[in-house]
Write a protein that holds these residues in place. Structure first.
Motif, short mmCIF file in Angstrom:
data_model
loop_
_atom_site.label_atom_id
_atom_site.label_comp_id
_atom_site.label_asym_id
_atom_site.label_seq_id
_atom_site.Cartn_x
_atom_site.Cartn_y
_atom_site.Cartn_z
N PRO A 155 0.83 -1.21 0.00
CA PRO A 155 0.00 0.00 0.00
C PRO A 155 0.86 1.26 0.00
N ASP A 158 -1.53 6.52 1.12
CA ASP A 158 -2.97 6.66 1.29
C ASP A 158 -3.66 5.31 1.53
N GLY A 159 -2.86 4.26 1.59
CA GLY A 159 -3.43 2.93 1.80
C GLY A 159 -3.91 2.27 0.52
N TYR A 161 -3.46 0.38 -3.14
CA TYR A 161 -2.53 -0.62 -3.66
C TYR A 161 -3.07 -1.18 -4.97
#
Length: 202
Positions: A155, A158-159, A161
């Motif tokens: 990720p 910003d998380g 992926y």
């Protein structure tokens, strides 16, 4: 005399065409036996559709199936492939004598792709495209059954992926047997033509 030569020539041509047809039928029969023996032909899944209903491969027996693995956050490849799949379906629907064909989209990212997310995403594609999701284990088992490679990347800040995965659309016949697969290099027209030929030769 010319008539006799012409008749003999016609007989030879007819005989050659008959033998060619017989060889092609034998080749297709051998290929079908080989496909029945392949592990891929036994590939199964247990997932949920966008209405929350449990779906298995057996639910689609009796219809031809085009099945694609992807994910809704895919930036480019999945939308391109789904638009191509939608185009191929539209081409085939112009021929009402062809048998039923069910398109399926199986997510490889169940963490983000729940039923609601799939339903929203698939609105942009063919209206009969059915989305399937499930637990991480169910999705992993479905992908493995079809030999689909799946690997989620790390990720970002910003998380977000990206999920790397095989880019293939599988064609299954009404018995659930794998018949063909289509990669990125195949056009919608080529896919539609191939599906039609498989249907007509079934």
């Amino acid at each position: 005399r010319l008539a006799l030569v012409a008749a003999l020539g016609g007989a030879v041509t007819s005989g050659w065409l008959y033998l060619r047809h017989q060889r092609e039928r034998q080749r297709q029969s051998r290929r079908l036996r080989q496909l029945r023996a392949l592990r891929l032909s036994q590939a199964d899944f247990e997932l949920r559709d966008t209405a929350g209903r449990t779906r298995r491969k057996e639910d689609f027996l009796g219809s031809w199936v085009l099945l694609y693995f992807g994910f809704t956050h895919c930036p480019d490849v999945c939308p391109e492939e789904l638009h191509k799949l939608s185009r191929a379906l539209s081409l085939l629907e112009k021929e009402p004598t062809l048998p039923p064909l069910q398109p399926l989209f199986v997510t490889v990212d169940p963490q983000r792709d729940d039923a609601a997310a799939l339903a929203r995403y698939l609105r942009d594609f063919h209206p009969r495209l059915l989305g399937l999701t499930g637990t991480a284990e169910q999705v992993s088992e479905a992908a493995a059954a079809f030999g689909v490679y799946v690997s989620a990347g790390p990720p970002d800040a910003d998380g977000d992926y990206v999920v790397d995965h095989s880019v293939l659309t599988f064609l299954l016949d009404p018995e659930g047997i794998f018949r063909d697969c289509y990669g990125r290099s195949r056009t919608a027209e080529e896919m539609a033509r191939s599906v039609r030929e498989h249907m007509e030769g079934y």
